[in-house]
Design a protein around this motif. Structure first.
Motif, PDB file in Angstrom:
ATOM      1  N   ILE A   1    -121.194  27.409 -37.168  1.00 41.52           N
ATOM      2  CA  ILE A   1    -121.651  28.681 -36.585  1.00 41.52           C
ATOM      3  C   ILE A   1    -120.556  29.744 -36.656  1.00 41.52           C
ATOM      4  CG2 ILE A   1    -122.260  29.821 -34.406  1.00 41.52           C
ATOM      5  CD1 ILE A   1    -124.127  27.538 -33.812  1.00 41.52           C
ATOM      6  N   PRO A   2    -119.313  29.419 -36.265  1.00 40.94           N
ATOM      7  CA  PRO A   2    -118.270  30.460 -36.391  1.00 40.94           C
ATOM      8  C   PRO A   2    -118.041  30.890 -37.837  1.00 40.94           C
ATOM      9  CG  PRO A   2    -117.492  28.673 -34.994  1.00 40.94           C
ATOM     10  CD  PRO A   2    -118.785  28.225 -35.578  1.00 40.94           C
ATOM     11  N   ILE A   3    -118.142  29.943 -38.775  1.00 39.85           N
ATOM     12  CA  ILE A   3    -117.910  30.315 -40.176  1.00 39.85           C
ATOM     13  C   ILE A   3    -119.001  31.269 -40.643  1.00 39.85           C
ATOM     14  CG2 ILE A   3    -117.800  29.438 -42.531  1.00 39.85           C
ATOM     15  CD1 ILE A   3    -116.492  26.959 -41.507  1.00 39.85           C
ATOM     16  N   VAL A   4    -120.243  30.906 -40.344  1.00 42.14           N
ATOM     17  CA  VAL A   4    -121.359  31.767 -40.763  1.00 42.14           C
ATOM     18  C   VAL A   4    -121.225  33.139 -40.115  1.00 42.14           C
ATOM     19  CG1 VAL A   4    -123.850  32.049 -40.633  1.00 42.14           C
ATOM     20  CG2 VAL A   4    -122.888  29.831 -41.213  1.00 42.14           C
ATOM     21  N   ALA A   5    -120.885  33.136 -38.828  1.00 39.16           N
ATOM     22  CA  ALA A   5    -120.728  34.418 -38.140  1.00 39.16           C
ATOM     23  C   ALA A   5    -119.617  35.238 -38.784  1.00 39.16           C
ATOM     24  CB  ALA A   5    -120.423  34.188 -36.661  1.00 39.16           C
ATOM     25  N   ALA A   6    -118.530  34.572 -39.183  1.00 39.30           N
ATOM     26  CA  ALA A   6    -117.427  35.297 -39.808  1.00 39.30           C
ATOM     27  C   ALA A   6    -117.879  35.929 -41.120  1.00 39.30           C
ATOM     28  CB  ALA A   6    -116.254  34.352 -40.052  1.00 39.30           C
ATOM     29  N   VAL A   7    -118.654  35.190 -41.902  1.00 39.42           N
ATOM     30  CA  VAL A   7    -119.120  35.739 -43.180  1.00 39.42           C
ATOM     31  C   VAL A   7    -120.053  36.921 -42.932  1.00 39.42           C
ATOM     32  CG1 VAL A   7    -120.425  35.226 -45.262  1.00 39.42           C
ATOM     33  CG2 VAL A   7    -118.805  33.554 -44.371  1.00 39.42           C
ATOM     34  N   ILE A   8    -120.963  36.754 -41.965  1.00 37.44           N
ATOM     35  CA  ILE A   8    -121.871  37.861 -41.640  1.00 37.44           C
ATOM     36  C   ILE A   8    -121.071  39.103 -41.247  1.00 37.44           C
ATOM     37  CG2 ILE A   8    -123.607  38.669 -39.984  1.00 37.44           C
ATOM     38  CD1 ILE A   8    -124.675  35.816 -39.888  1.00 37.44           C
ATOM     39  N   ILE A   9    -120.063  38.877 -40.408  1.00 35.08           N
ATOM     40  CA  ILE A   9    -119.263  40.012 -39.928  1.00 35.08           C
ATOM     41  C   ILE A   9    -118.562  40.700 -41.087  1.00 35.08           C
ATOM     42  CG2 ILE A   9    -117.183  40.570 -38.610  1.00 35.08           C
ATOM     43  CD1 ILE A   9    -118.129  38.615 -36.508  1.00 35.08           C
TER      44      ILE A   9
ATOM     45  N   MET B   1    -112.295  40.055 -35.939  1.00 30.61           N
ATOM     46  CA  MET B   1    -113.264  39.093 -35.424  1.00 30.61           C
ATOM     47  C   MET B   1    -113.555  38.009 -36.462  1.00 30.61           C
ATOM     48  SD  MET B   1    -113.907  39.682 -32.353  1.00 30.61           S
ATOM     49  CE  MET B   1    -113.780  40.917 -31.086  1.00 30.61           C
ATOM     50  N   ALA B   2    -113.659  38.409 -37.730  1.00 30.39           N
ATOM     51  CA  ALA B   2    -113.969  37.430 -38.769  1.00 30.39           C
ATOM     52  C   ALA B   2    -112.857  36.389 -38.867  1.00 30.39           C
ATOM     53  CB  ALA B   2    -114.161  38.135 -40.109  1.00 30.39           C
ATOM     54  N   PHE B   3    -111.621  36.841 -38.887  1.00 29.45           N
ATOM     55  CA  PHE B   3    -110.522  35.882 -39.013  1.00 29.45           C
ATOM     56  C   PHE B   3    -110.403  35.031 -37.752  1.00 29.45           C
ATOM     57  CE2 PHE B   3    -108.682  39.032 -42.155  1.00 29.45           C
ATOM     58  CZ  PHE B   3    -109.049  38.269 -43.246  1.00 29.45           C
ATOM     59  N   PHE B   4    -110.665  35.649 -36.614  1.00 29.01           N
ATOM     60  CA  PHE B   4    -110.574  34.884 -35.373  1.00 29.01           C
ATOM     61  C   PHE B   4    -111.601  33.755 -35.359  1.00 29.01           C
ATOM     62  CE2 PHE B   4    -111.414  34.124 -30.841  1.00 29.01           C
ATOM     63  CZ  PHE B   4    -110.124  33.879 -30.411  1.00 29.01           C
ATOM     64  N   LEU B   5    -112.806  34.065 -35.818  1.00 25.28           N
ATOM     65  CA  LEU B   5    -113.845  33.034 -35.821  1.00 25.28           C
ATOM     66  C   LEU B   5    -113.524  31.939 -36.831  1.00 25.28           C
ATOM     67  CD1 LEU B   5    -117.004  35.235 -35.357  1.00 25.28           C
ATOM     68  CD2 LEU B   5    -116.066  33.594 -33.744  1.00 25.28           C
ATOM     69  N   LEU B   6    -112.913  32.310 -37.953  1.00 26.56           N
ATOM     70  CA  LEU B   6    -112.508  31.284 -38.923  1.00 26.56           C
ATOM     71  C   LEU B   6    -111.481  30.343 -38.306  1.00 26.56           C
ATOM     72  CD1 LEU B   6    -112.051  32.985 -42.394  1.00 26.56           C
ATOM     73  CD2 LEU B   6    -113.684  31.243 -41.728  1.00 26.56           C
TER      74      LEU B   6
ATOM     75  N   ALA C   1    -119.885  38.533 -32.817  1.00 25.62           N
ATOM     76  CA  ALA C   1    -118.803  37.599 -32.523  1.00 25.62           C
ATOM     77  C   ALA C   1    -119.027  36.929 -31.173  1.00 25.62           C
ATOM     78  CB  ALA C   1    -117.460  38.332 -32.538  1.00 25.62           C
ATOM     79  N   VAL C   2    -119.411  37.715 -30.183  1.00 27.17           N
ATOM     80  CA  VAL C   2    -119.536  37.131 -28.848  1.00 27.17           C
ATOM     81  C   VAL C   2    -120.752  36.206 -28.792  1.00 27.17           C
ATOM     82  CG1 VAL C   2    -120.942  38.834 -27.622  1.00 27.17           C
ATOM     83  CG2 VAL C   2    -119.081  37.700 -26.449  1.00 27.17           C
ATOM     84  N   THR C   3    -121.802  36.551 -29.545  1.00 26.29           N
ATOM     85  CA  THR C   3    -122.958  35.665 -29.591  1.00 26.29           C
ATOM     86  C   THR C   3    -122.569  34.313 -30.182  1.00 26.29           C
ATOM     87  OG1 THR C   3    -124.229  37.643 -30.046  1.00 26.29           O
ATOM     88  CG2 THR C   3    -125.362  35.544 -30.314  1.00 26.29           C
TER      89      THR C   3
END
Lengths: 572, 499
Positions: A15-23, A140-145, A38-40
């Motif tokens: 989920i974080p990876i997908v969110a990072a790509v979306i972002i 946010m993208a790097f943080f989620l990665l 990101a928060v979702t």
């Protein structure tokens, strides 16, 4: 083992990876949308990891009963079986079968608390970064990665997958610190941190490849093949396992059967694989846990990092090192642990006392917390060195407790700094009047860090000291002609001194920053914190209280997690 | 060999036939297309090469090793050749794709023509099974590259680059030819698959001349792959040549030479070869290990102080050749792991390096600069260019989830299996040094500020594809595609040992 249709752990990682790509594909100008995604994602993984934790907690009693039965049976592979049957939410897919690499994830009593901790700190990190306006999208993208990498390590049951995620976590951290960190230190600190951690981990990587090769050689002998067959028939290792495998269960099996203890490794009569490689693997990962003398990157790194990254770094990443050192070091090389931990314990003592001393001497608010992490992480390694159930359980609890506590500390420091624009302790004062939430949270964190009963720090540190005391009579250190025995009791007394110093610096900081007179002319704009910041403080502060009052929600689980490790240690 | 079967042998050279036809088509288009439509020449080249990249898969090599040696023993149609041809053709297609919008040669038909001929040479090299074909293929590959390096005639640096490349290349060819002629002089054989059997007797059990021939050939290869201490031409050539040409030289030429190197060493100097009581394999394994250590260390250390991004990538490519040589040294374990890891490494390296160079091409087209300092603020000027460069550099540095992580992992795994743990340790420590200068570049793009950071860098559609395709390949090879490609490389490696 539970049968679950939903691949929860994969979801937590992806989920974080997908969110990072979306972002990354979003318009960078729409910052609130980016923050929303990101928060979702962070909230979703927190809920999932909470569900996993609660789900596993419900099984702990059953797991423990099963483990006792296995131990009593005296089977030669009891430890491996305890490990394999204690796993839950397992998923196993083939990745590179010809090299024995699989995507194998699952959790046990040791990793479940870590997953929950990561979920909490991840959400707290996103919330505390709410006001970052410079390239929010990239941040946010790097943080989620980074978060995904951390989750990946904690759920990995394959040494290759573990390394994959371990290294995956390192790079985003570099960029986060170098780009959004504290201007004066960020370039130096981020590079130092990255290189330290990488050197440790790649040396450990070579060691693990060599370990897999030794296990392969063992499983190819008649005796080893029989062990593998038997384990496969009993359903311990996955069916169709080859002798060459990075799977942790297979390697544990080899370890328990003594494959790494055969003397004569490398042509030296007294040397076994475990004896030679344990220091490299344990300390290689231990670099990330801040083991002395390789702790040097940590205070600079923590101070230079933006608040969210300090939180996840000190709160979770340092546990990553300790966790990997425990898995790859103690669990897989038990003989090495028995030989080397009795001297490594001295390093951990230096961590505890020296870290506390240096923390006491700092003028910079954030450096105090940075060095206090070095000190507290020393207690975790010290818990490992007890090699008994009390001390190791304490180490597991300390990993969780320190994670939440230090993230809370860094959150407080960040909130003060955001408004005061300085971290110089003597020039602050009276902030509890303007920021009551932060002040209260800092006091709770500080009491935890001193080991005050009723808070999680006590629950974690007390067993470590008891464990040390209990281990004292069993452990002797032989170096050349020198024989040391019963010295753990001395170490534990000295380590307890570290706690006194901790109390001193916590009280000093609390007194100088939060109490005393507030200088309204110097800090005219300081006001109370926003709602997101309050959520962060509650999120990270409440586990300290809950665990302090109800240790039963975690202690039995961790005990069940260290059970297999100890069974293998005892059997080696 | 029973009678000559023309139709049966044809599948072995489908890519080469196709490349020749493509070259002729380009030649015609170059003459007939009017100025404003000349961009189509590039598109024809790209699509043609992409189409040809599929042919080695369609006309797959026969399963029976005995029938793989075709065209009078000139080429060997096996899985190793298949992998490297696909790699080279894809590399050439991407090179053409990134050239489309370059001002200097984007619309010049002869650029694409020469590129296709060089590709033809590289394809021949990767399948060559005869000393004559070895030399012919290498020259067909090299001579067009000398021309391409000096393609910008009005630019002194480009002329210097071509001249240097030519002089060093010719020297290397001469050395290699000398070594080959010694082998031929002993045995009267030119087929590399027949040499091993007759060599001990033919040389009169004299080990020195055999070692001399081996050394000369390896030195020749050392020049072609740009491994230290035969790397002197690389930095100047990389810096001066038009960037797409640099990209092509750094991947296709290197890949083809590596394919031939492993084929040649395993076929001509196998483990079973004992001359005068000496095992020849032990000699070339130490030679490869030594070259690996020197290349990695020298390449990485010299890269640390570079200011020009192309020179940095040049030194990094020397180091990368060193990593791949670890896999060559690991052949001593007699398992397929060594060759397979080399195959996988070059496969991923092709896409990685092309991605990095594509970014350099588009950046310098827009700004006219190639210095690292001018990359400052790239993340603000063009987030995608910065991200692509980051992914490429991380892959070169071996950080997941990019392909480089698997590439390095396979190599170090092969080295440890071959009882070369010390070499693996040298390799991983070098990887850390390398990561330092890759991270510096990333830092410049993301952290440093510059005066032009508010000026976006526009990207054409062709440029977008030239970035997206290799980037996708790098990410896939670093995750799900690692397994099939590695299996493929294992098959290719096994083919070598079946001879």
């Amino acid at each position: 083992m539970s049968e679950l249709v939903l691949p929860v752990l994969s979801l937590i990682v992806f989920i974080p990876i997908v969110a990072a790509v979306i972002i990354l594909f979003m318009n960078g100008e729409r910052r609130d949308l980016v923050r929303g995604v990101a928060v979702t994602a962070a909230l979703a993984v927190l809920l999932l990891s909470l569900a996993v934790y609660v789900g596993y907690n419900a099984q702990v009693a059953e797991v423990t009963v099963n483990q006792d039965a296995l131990l009593a049976s005296g089977s030669p592979m009891a430890g491996t079986q305890m490990f394999a049957e204690g796993l839950a939410y397992e998923e196993h897919y083939e990745w590179v079968p010809s090299l024995g690499i699989g995507f194998h994830v699952g959790i046990d009593g040791l990793s479940a608390p870590m997953v929950l901790l990561t979920g909490m700190v991840a959400l707290a990190g996103v919330l505390v970064s709410w006001r970052i306006d410079d390239r929010t999208r990239e941040f946010m993208a790097f943080f989620l990665l980074l978060v995904a990498g951390v989750f990946g390590v904690f759920v990995s049951l394959d040494m290759f997958t573990l390394f994959f995620f371990y290294e995956l976590a390192i790079f985003p951290m570099y960029l986060l610190i170098a780009t959004w960190g504290w201007v004066e230190l960020r370039q130096y600190a981020s590079m130092k941190l990255t290189l330290y951690i990488l050197v440790g981990s790649v040396v450990a990587l070579v060691g693990v490849i060599a370990m897999v090769l030794v296990a392969d050689g063992f499983f190819r002998t008649a005796e080893g093949a029989a062990v593998l067959q038997q384990a496969m028939a009993a359903g311990i290792v996955s069916p169709g396992s080859t002798s060459f495998s990075f799977d942790m269960v297979n390697l544990t099996l080899a370890a328990e059967a003594g494959a790494f203890d055969v003397p004569g490794y490398g042509g030296v009569e007294t040397l076994s694989f475990a004896r030679l490689w344990f220091p490299f693997i344990f300390i290689g990962f231990g670099v990330l846990a801040g083991v002395f003398p390789f702790h040097n990157w940590s205070p600079d790194g923590h101070v230079a990092a933006p608040t969210a990254v300090s939180m996840i770094h000190a709160g979770v990443l340092m546990k990553l090192g300790a966790y990997a050192a425990l898995r790859a070091g103690v669990q897989l090389l038990p003989e090495g642990a028995q030989v080397h931990l009795p001297w490594i314990v001295f390093l951990t003592l230096i961590n505890v006392v020296y870290g506390a001393f240096i923390a006491f001497r700092q003028r910079d608010f954030k450096y105090v917390i940075g060095f206090s992490s070095v000190s507290h992480m020393g207690l975790v390694s010290m818990g490992f060195a007890t090699m008994n159930v009390i001390g190791m359980t304490g180490a597991g609890l300390q990993m969780f407790s320190h994670g939440a506590m230090t993230a809370l500390f860094f959150g407080c420091v960040g909130m003060v700094y955001d408004q005061a624009h300085t971290r110089d302790i003597p020039s602050l004062g009276g902030f509890i009047k303007r920021m009551p939430w932060v002040g209260l949270a800092f006091v709770i964190g500080g009491l935890t860090s001193m080991g005050m009963p009723g808070l999680s720090g006590f629950i974690a540190e007390y067993p470590i000291f008891t464990g040390m005391w209990a281990a004292s009579e069993q452990i002797t250190l032989q170096a050349g002609g020198l024989v040391l025995s019963n010295y753990y009791s001395v170490i534990v007394v000295l380590a307890a001194l570290g706690i006194v110093i901790t109390a001193a610096y916590v009280l000093r900081v609390t007194g100088q920053v939060f109490l005393g007179e507030f200088n309204a002319t110097l800090y005219p704009d300081v006001g109370d914190i926003t709602i997101t910041d309050r959520v962060v403080l509650v999120l990270l502060g409440s586990p300290l209280l809950i665990l302090g009052v109800l240790p039963g929600v975690m202690a039995p689980m961790i005990t069940s997690g260290v059970g297999p490790v100890l069974a293998i240690l005892g059997g080696a | 060999m029973a009678g000559f079967d023309f139709l049966g042998s044809l599948p072995a050279i489908v890519p080469e036939v196709g490349l020749t036809i493509l070259a002729i088509i380009i030649l015609f288009l170059d003459v007939y297309l009017p100025g404003e439509r000349r961009r189509n020449i590039a598109w024809v080249t790209v699509l043609g090469l992409l189409l040809l990249a599929v042919t080695p898969l369609v006309w797959a090599p026969p399963a029976d090793p005995a029938s793989q040696l075709v065209w009078g023993g000139m080429v060997r149609h096996d899985t190793l050749a298949q992998i490297f041809r696909v790699m080279i053709l894809l590399g050439a297609a991407l090179t053409a794709l990134m050239s489309i919008d370059t001002k200097a040669h984007g619309r010049q038909g002869e650029f694409y023509l020469i590129l296709v001929v060089a590709t033809l040479g590289a394809c021949l090299v990767s399948a060559a099974a005869d000393l004559v074909m070895v030399f012919l293929g290498l020259e067909t590959l090299s001579i067009p590259l000398y021309i391409l390096a000096a393609f910008r005639r009005d630019d002194l640096r480009s002329a210097e680059s071509g001249m240097k490349y030519f002089l060093f290349g010719a020297f290397a060819s001469a050395l290699m030819l000398f070594g080959l002629s010694i082998l031929y002089g002993f045995s009267g054989q030119t087929s590399i698959y027949a040499l091993a059997e007759v060599l001990p007797a033919a040389s009169g059990e004299a080990v020195l001349p055999v070692l001399a021939a081996l050394t000369l050939v390896v030195v020749g290869f050392g020049f072609k792959i740009g491994a230290a201490p035969f790397h002197f031409w690389t930095p100047d050539m990389y810096e001066g040549a038009p960037t797409p040409v640099t990209a092509f030289v750094s991947v296709a030429s290197k890949a083809a030479s590596f394919a031939l190197l492993v084929r040649f060493l395993i076929a001509v100097f196998p483990q079973s070869l004992v001359v005068g009581g000496h095992e020849i394999q032990a000699f070339w394994v130490s030679l490869a290990a030594l070259m690996a250590v020197i290349s990695m260390t020298l390449g990485n250390v010299l890269a640390l102080s570079q200011r020009n991004i192309k020179r940095l990538l040049a030194y990094s490519s020397i180091a990368q050749a060193g990593y791949a040589l670890i896999g060559v040294a690991a052949i001593q374990s007699q398992t397929e792991q060594g060759v397979a890891s080399v195959g996988f490494y070059l496969f991923m390296y092709t896409f990685t390096n092309l991605l990095a160079f594509a970014v350099v091409v588009f950046f310098s087209e827009a700004t006219g600069s190639e210095t690292i300092a001018d990359l400052a603020g790239l993340n603000r000027r063009s987030p995608w260019l910065a991200l692509m460069m980051t992914i490429a550099l991380l892959s070169l540095g071996g950080i997941p989830p990019t392909a480089g992580f698997f590439g390095k992992f396979f190599l170090f795994n092969a080295a440890v299996q071959a009882d070369l743990t010390w070499l693996a340790i040298v390799g991983v420590l070098n990887a850390i040094v390398a990561l330092y200068y890759y991270l510096i570049v990333i830092k410049v793009m993301y952290v440093d500020r510059s005066a032009d950071e508010d000026q976006p860098i526009p990207l054409s559609r062709a440029s977008g594809w030239a970035l997206a395709l290799p980037c996708l390949a790098v990410l896939l090879l670093g995750t799900v595609a690692a397994q099939p490609v590695f299996e493929w490389a294992v098959q290719g490696a096994l083919a070598l040992f079946q001879a």
